[in-house]
Design a protein around this motif. Structure first.
Motif, mmCIF file in Angstrom:
data_model
loop_
_atom_site.group_PDB
_atom_site.id
_atom_site.type_symbol
_atom_site.label_atom_id
_atom_site.label_comp_id
_atom_site.label_asym_id
_atom_site.label_seq_id
_atom_site.Cartn_x
_atom_site.Cartn_y
_atom_site.Cartn_z
ATOM 1 N N UNK A 1 52.013 18.013 28.987
ATOM 2 C CA UNK A 1 52.772 19.494 29.030
ATOM 3 C C UNK A 1 52.942 20.201 30.292
ATOM 4 N N UNK A 2 51.988 19.800 31.248
ATOM 5 C CA UNK A 2 52.299 20.285 32.591
ATOM 6 C C UNK A 2 53.627 19.742 33.221
ATOM 7 N N UNK A 3 53.515 18.354 33.154
ATOM 8 C CA UNK A 3 54.857 17.594 33.496
ATOM 9 C C UNK A 3 56.261 18.215 33.083
ATOM 10 N N UNK B 1 56.649 18.846 42.507
ATOM 11 C CA UNK B 1 55.460 19.181 41.579
ATOM 12 C C UNK B 1 54.972 18.427 40.739
ATOM 13 N N UNK B 2 56.052 17.804 39.912
ATOM 14 C CA UNK B 2 55.948 16.622 38.734
ATOM 15 C C UNK B 2 55.480 15.529 39.496
ATOM 16 N N UNK B 3 55.891 15.133 40.615
ATOM 17 C CA UNK B 3 55.492 13.813 41.330
ATOM 18 C C UNK B 3 54.039 13.978 41.819
ATOM 19 N N UNK C 1 55.580 8.782 31.079
ATOM 20 C CA UNK C 1 55.223 10.266 30.744
ATOM 21 C C UNK C 1 56.211 10.830 31.785
ATOM 22 N N UNK C 2 56.320 10.371 32.949
ATOM 23 C CA UNK C 2 57.357 11.025 33.901
ATOM 24 C C UNK C 2 58.805 11.148 33.440
ATOM 25 N N UNK C 3 59.105 10.072 32.684
ATOM 26 C CA UNK C 3 60.423 9.952 32.213
ATOM 27 C C UNK C 3 60.555 10.943 31.180
ATOM 28 N N UNK C 4 59.505 10.974 30.224
ATOM 29 C CA UNK C 4 59.695 11.619 28.950
ATOM 30 C C UNK C 4 59.874 13.126 29.398
ATOM 31 N N UNK D 1 62.960 6.771 43.065
ATOM 32 C CA UNK D 1 63.907 6.793 43.248
ATOM 33 C C UNK D 1 64.520 8.518 42.903
ATOM 34 N N UNK D 2 64.315 8.826 41.539
ATOM 35 C CA UNK D 2 64.536 10.046 40.878
ATOM 36 C C UNK D 2 63.906 11.028 41.339
ATOM 37 N N UNK D 3 62.587 10.931 41.763
ATOM 38 C CA UNK D 3 61.658 11.990 42.352
ATOM 39 C C UNK D 3 62.132 12.095 43.798
ATOM 40 N N UNK D 4 62.480 11.202 44.535
ATOM 41 C CA UNK D 4 62.793 11.385 45.917
ATOM 42 C C UNK D 4 64.134 12.197 46.058
ATOM 43 N N UNK D 5 64.911 11.964 45.009
ATOM 44 C CA UNK D 5 66.402 12.530 45.026
ATOM 45 C C UNK D 5 65.797 14.063 44.696
ATOM 46 N N UNK D 6 64.723 14.262 44.199
ATOM 47 C CA UNK D 6 64.307 15.948 43.632
ATOM 48 C C UNK D 6 63.568 16.514 44.793
#
Length: 576
Positions: free
Chosen positions: A333-335, A346-348, A415-418, A478-483
């Motif tokens: 839920x937090x993610x 924050x997700x990372x 869980x990060x992808x979801x 890579x996705x989170x770095x872009x974010x």
């Protein structure tokens, strides 16, 4: 808007941020502790069930007949609806609770009604198609001399397939509770199933006794099939019914609603397409595993198969089930909230700290397993019909310990992808995992005797999830770095793995030393074949010694995750 990096340079800004992160981590660990406590009790009662099942049926063809039939409902539930319920509905429920005027009540009612109708129709169809289902899963039973065994498998399937409905509704109700921060009930409810299963197995042992060596390769009587099959289904139904009062306590009052069109379910179903494909690919790989495993026990009296494979998974997945699943349930839920707010940094942070916490448990456990696998197998399964064959578990257990490391990383990264609703990416990663698992399993099993069927399937599983963990981690990173995730976080994680590896080497060396000393001492005292209580003593001494050394070296190595988990457990014990 100012750069977050510039804000971090101001000492007046650092303290609140760090305190906030520490507070978030404490909340995650607190929720995890509640769920982990339920999982510990559930797993312990599950071990009793596993022990009694092995004592009653053995670990050969006789046991595999029931194990396959009792595994099919959960496998088919996951295939047909599990991905949607587990990975898609939580983010959608969080959004509905925040954005809908009624707090998501109408959405929950529609989803519950749709799920109950779908699962009910599917369950009836599966019961009718039981012979076809078993023919697909265990073609090795089609041999003429195994006709009675095949009929037993079909009979068991008819008794067990109604579990599909109860599995699905249990998970859906549990996810609704999780979305409302009621994490405990879903983790504690399976205990009821295990208690019923234990009672059924005790009754079975009293009525029929342990399987003789000849019976361990034969079929079941109709009375045996009814007792085990119906008892198993009653247990799954009970764990669903236990959640119903908690739904009401959480303010959820379910009412049937059939107005499914134009209310947001289309988005859920659109997201579910890739998740459904994900689980279809995953279950295709598992079908191959079951088919190969059933051939091991069908081909030879000393073959290893699905009973050993699944029982070893039950034990070696304990750290994953207690820590990783509880953490993942608490953070999803937090993610999802971080993703909805476009806070990828924050997700990372949340996902990174969770990964480190989980690895501080599963990696040392894998280092410990080579020293305790055989005595642990004797403690859990060295009774009744299985007592003479307990050594067959050892190699599979050691290999599974290392496979769980890769599985844990992949499981949490998903869980990060979801949360980001990148289900399509998760699907393609799972395709690589399934293809690797199938390829390695077929290759390895074809080159060994039936005796090594289970270890080779475990080895293929580990290889597949190593590929998956690497792929999923690189893509998400890579996705989170872009974010906006800082590059420094990568180096921090790499040094963390170096420190954790050093601590795990200490665990391995100390455990091996203690294993040699304790084993030699026990042999001197009671001879080369000690009772299982001595094996339990060996497991306790070796595990306690290695665990104490892990805690001792964690602080000098800066493994704060180990000490955080230990401190959380200690605080909860003091409260009691």
């Amino acid at each position: 808007m100012s750069d977050p990096a510039d804000q971090a340079e101001d000492p007046t800004e650092v303290e609140p941020v760090e305190v906030g992160r520490a507070g978030e981590q404490r909340r995650i660990l607190a929720n995890t502790a509640v769920m982990a406590a339920g999982t510990v009790v559930s797993r312990f009662s599950g071990f009793i069930r596993s022990t009694l099942l092995a004592a009653a049926l053995g670990i050969s063809l006789h046991a595999d007949i029931f194990t396959v039939a009792n595994t099919v409902p959960n496998m088919l539930y996951i295939l047909l609806a599990g991905g949607v319920f587990n990975a898609v509905l939580v983010p959608q429920l969080v959004r509905a609770m925040k954005s809908d005027p009624d707090g998501g009540a109408a959405y929950v009612n529609r989803v519950m009604t749709l799920a109950a109708c779908f699962l009910g129709v599917v369950t009836v169809a599966l019961v009718v198609a039981a012979p076809l289902v078993m023919q697909v899963l265990v073609p090795s039973y089609n041999a003429p001399h195994l006709a009675e065994q095949r009929q037993s498998a079909i009979d068991f399937a008819r008794f067990c397939l109604p579990q599909v409905f109860f599995y699905g509704m249990f998970v859906l109700v549990g996810q609704v509770l999780n979305a409302r921060d009621r994490f405990g009930p879903m983790m504690w409810a399976p205990i009821a199933n295990n208690i019923i299963s234990v009672a059924v197995l005790v009754a079975y042992l009293i009525a029929f006794g342990p399987a003789t060596p000849a019976e361990q390769h034969g079929a079941f009587t109709s009375g045996q099939e009814a007792l085990l099959g119906i008892g198993s289904t009653v247990g799954i139904a009970a764990q669903l019914l236990i959640l119903v009062p908690y739904l009401r306590a959480a303010g959820v009052h379910v009412r049937p609603r059939f107005d499914w069109r134009g209310v947001g379910l289309g988005r859920t179903l659109h997201l579910a397409i890739w998740t459904v494909l994900f689980v279809v690919v995953n279950q295709i790989a598992y079908v191959v595993v079951v088919r190969l495993a059933s051939g091991g026990t069908a081909a030879a009296a000393d073959g290893t198969g699905i009973t050993i494979y699944s029982n070893v998974m039950l034990v070696t997945m304990v750290p994953h089930s207690i820590i990783t699943v509880s953490l993942a349930t608490a953070i999803l839920p937090r993610l999802s909230a971080s993703a909805a707010a476009d806070d990828l940094a924050g997700l990372a942070r949340t996902l990174g700290s969770t990964l480190r916490t989980a690895l501080t448990v599963v990696v040392p456990f894998a280092a410990l397993l080579p020293s305790i696998a055989l005595p642990l197998a004797q403690v859990v399964w060295g009774h009744g019909a299985t007592a003479p064959y307990v050594h067959r578990f050892e190699s599979s257990m050691v290999l599974f310990g290392f496979a769980v490391i890769a599985f844990t990383v992949h499981y949490l990264v998903l869980r990060g992808f979801y949360a980001l609703e990148r289900n399509k990416v998760a699907f393609f990663v799972q395709c690589a995992i399934a293809a690797t698992n199938i390829g390695l399993a077929v290759l390895f099993v074809s080159r060994v005797d039936p005796w090594d069927t289970s270890p080779m399937l475990v080895l293929a599983y580990g290889g597949a999830y190593t590929v998956g963990a690497c792929l999923s981690s690189v893509v998400l990173l890579r996705t989170l770095r872009r974010g906006g995730m800082p590059r420094g976080a990568v180096w921090h994680r790499r040094w963390f793995l170096v420190r954790l590896s050093a601590a795990s080497v200490v665990v391995f060396v100390v455990a091996r030393f203690l294993d040699i000393v304790v084993t030699d001492t026990i042999v001197e005292l009671v001879g080369p074949h000690p009772p299982w209580l001595w094996a339990a003593l060996e497991v306790v001494v070796v595990s306690a010694g290695a665990g104490a050394l892990l805690l001792a070296v964690s602080r000098p190595l800066g493994l704060d995750e180990v000490t955080s988990v230990a401190d959380t457990v200690a605080r909860r014990l003091k409260r009691r």
